[in-house]
Design a protein around this motif. Structure first.
Motif, short mmCIF file in Angstrom:
data_model
loop_
_atom_site.label_atom_id
_atom_site.label_comp_id
_atom_site.label_asym_id
_atom_site.label_seq_id
_atom_site.Cartn_x
_atom_site.Cartn_y
_atom_site.Cartn_z
N PHE A 31 1.03 -1.36 -0.08
CA PHE A 31 -0.19 0.08 -0.02
C PHE A 31 1.03 1.27 -0.03
O PHE A 31 0.70 2.11 -0.78
N ASN A 32 1.89 1.29 0.95
CA ASN A 32 2.83 2.32 0.73
C ASN A 32 3.37 2.83 -0.52
O ASN A 32 3.74 3.56 -0.61
N ARG A 33 4.00 1.56 -1.14
CA ARG A 33 4.98 1.40 -2.28
C ARG A 33 3.97 2.18 -3.41
O ARG A 33 4.34 3.00 -4.17
N ARG A 34 2.84 1.43 -3.70
CA ARG A 34 1.95 1.59 -4.64
C ARG A 34 0.75 2.67 -4.62
O ARG A 34 0.16 3.05 -5.37
N GLY A 35 0.47 2.96 -3.39
CA GLY A 35 -0.65 3.90 -3.11
C GLY A 35 -1.87 3.07 -2.62
O GLY A 35 -1.91 2.03 -3.17
N GLU A 37 -4.95 3.24 -3.04
CA GLU A 37 -5.79 3.34 -4.65
C GLU A 37 -4.98 2.53 -5.54
O GLU A 37 -5.89 1.87 -6.28
N GLY A 38 -3.75 2.51 -5.77
CA GLY A 38 -3.20 1.89 -6.92
C GLY A 38 -2.83 0.35 -6.55
O GLY A 38 -2.14 -0.31 -7.70
N LEU A 117 -0.55 8.45 7.35
CA LEU A 117 -0.39 10.07 7.39
C LEU A 117 -0.83 10.41 5.76
O LEU A 117 -0.81 11.24 5.34
N ARG A 118 -1.04 9.29 4.86
CA ARG A 118 -1.36 9.51 3.50
C ARG A 118 -2.74 9.13 3.11
O ARG A 118 -3.16 9.16 1.77
N HIS A 120 -6.45 9.13 2.30
CA HIS A 120 -7.21 10.22 1.68
C HIS A 120 -8.75 10.41 2.04
O HIS A 120 -9.44 11.45 1.85
N GLU A 175 8.49 10.29 6.15
CA GLU A 175 9.14 10.63 4.81
C GLU A 175 10.82 10.55 4.67
O GLU A 175 11.16 10.02 3.47
N ARG B 33 -6.97 14.61 -3.87
CA ARG B 33 -8.21 13.84 -3.39
C ARG B 33 -8.16 12.49 -3.39
O ARG B 33 -8.51 11.80 -2.45
N ARG B 34 -8.12 11.92 -4.66
CA ARG B 34 -7.89 10.53 -5.06
C ARG B 34 -7.00 9.71 -4.77
O ARG B 34 -6.93 8.42 -4.83
N GLU B 37 -2.69 7.39 -8.23
CA GLU B 37 -3.01 6.05 -8.82
C GLU B 37 -4.40 5.71 -8.97
O GLU B 37 -4.89 5.07 -9.51
N GLY B 38 -5.10 6.42 -8.01
CA GLY B 38 -6.60 5.96 -7.96
C GLY B 38 -7.44 6.98 -8.73
O GLY B 38 -8.78 6.71 -8.79
N HIS B 120 4.94 8.53 -5.25
CA HIS B 120 5.51 7.21 -4.93
C HIS B 120 6.78 6.78 -5.73
O HIS B 120 7.44 5.85 -5.35
N ASN B 122 6.47 5.56 -8.90
CA ASN B 122 6.09 4.34 -9.67
C ASN B 122 6.17 4.45 -11.33
O ASN B 122 6.03 3.47 -11.93
N GLU B 175 -0.33 19.30 5.17
CA GLU B 175 -1.26 18.48 5.61
C GLU B 175 -2.44 19.24 6.07
O GLU B 175 -3.62 18.62 6.41
#
Lengths: 202, 202
Positions: A31-35, A37-38, A117-118, A120, A175, B33-34, B37-38, B120, B122, B175
């Motif tokens: 999740f942290n590496r790709r996001g 949602e990604g 912290l990331r 959304h 970070e 917002r999204r 990647e999302g 990220h 990517n 933030e």
């Protein structure tokens, strides 16, 4: 006890070597590496070297994984805050302590805090995590306010702003902190407290 | 001059009211917002009330939008840093100035900086943005190092760590800063400089 039994009921049918905690740890990193949602369940399956159906033995959905991943740091931060608030000492001692303990918790649960912290706020799980995070922020601001009221810190900056800036320094760890490179937690906590309370000027 | 002509060649065929700058601004907000990647081109089309083919009149790909969105803050930060480095004054004056000017640039380009801090790595566009960001970080650390060498700031904390913590405070703006609520940029820049150089203790 076999590894499967040690992993608890849900993991018993998982592939040997993967209990729920391992799945969670790896998922948090992805999740942290790709996001979040990604990341798809297909990505997770690939990284875990598991079939998607094998992942569903551990959790019901990607969102359940996110919930557990975020709870790790939220629970630890809440417990730490409870502990500091009920600890002896004056307001400035407690403020110093909460900074130091926050650094410890952040570094102990770095992947989970980074994810937190990331977030959304795109889903109920994320909205609930943001609510809990906001509650922690309010408790921190209250500690700064108490120290200002006791005349232990300067009063010419709004305590809410002080709180945001102090924990901006602390949270920036997610970070840039690299194990084996950035020095030990107590050195970092000490540097933050030194800058925050005594300042850099000579 | 019609609005279409003012928007430049690429936007001429766009829907009236949307030049490339507007598409970029809205896309940056949606990415924040999204998550980048999302966000799909379908999401962007919906938010812009445009067809996907209308978006492709402005840019060739989602990644091109990301490139432009990130360049906004990277170009502004680089220009600011060039300016501060060549400005008169001693090392501590320049360090104070770069903190204050960073706050200004962050608040002027908040959506783009927010996106930059969440990249990220990517894709080639993200990797290049991270490379430029790292270069800026090195220049900031050099300014801290210069102030330490001149004996203008305390030398018992590693300058690289000082730099990370100072700009952790500055970057935390992305933030929590809310226009109309958080106060004006100069007040925030002043609070950061006051904490960083003089400290909170009384």
């Amino acid at each position: 006890m076999t590894p499967e039994a040690a992993g608890g009921a849900r993991s018993r049918r998982g592939r040997p070597g993967y209990d729920q905690a391992s799945v969670l740890r790896i998922a948090t990193d992805v999740f942290n590496r790709r996001g979040y949602e990604g990341t798809s369940m297909d990505h997770l399956a690939k990284e875990l070297h598991l079939s998607k159906s094998a992942i569903y033995h551990h959790v019901d959905s990607k969102e359940e994984l996110l919930h557990h991943a975020l709870s790790t740091s939220l629970d630890a931060l809440t417990a730490m805050m409870d502990d500091v608030e009920s600890s002896p000492g004056d307001s400035i001692t407690r403020l110093r302590r909460v900074i130091e303990r926050s650094v410890e918790v952040l570094l102990e649960h770095l992947p989970s805090v980074t994810l937190l912290l990331r977030v959304h706020g795109n889903s109920p799980v994320e909205i609930e995590a943001l609510r809990r995070r906001r509650e922690l922020d309010h408790r921190l601001a209250d500690m700064v306010r108490a120290a200002a009221r006791d005349d232990a810190i300067r009063r010419d900056i709004d305590p809410a702003l002080v709180s945001r800036l102090l924990f901006g320094m602390v949270n920036s760890l997610t970070e840039w902190y690299r194990k084996d490179e950035s020095g030990d937690p107590s050195r970092i906590a000490g540097a933050i407290a030194l800058i925050a309370f005594d300042g850099l000027a000579r």
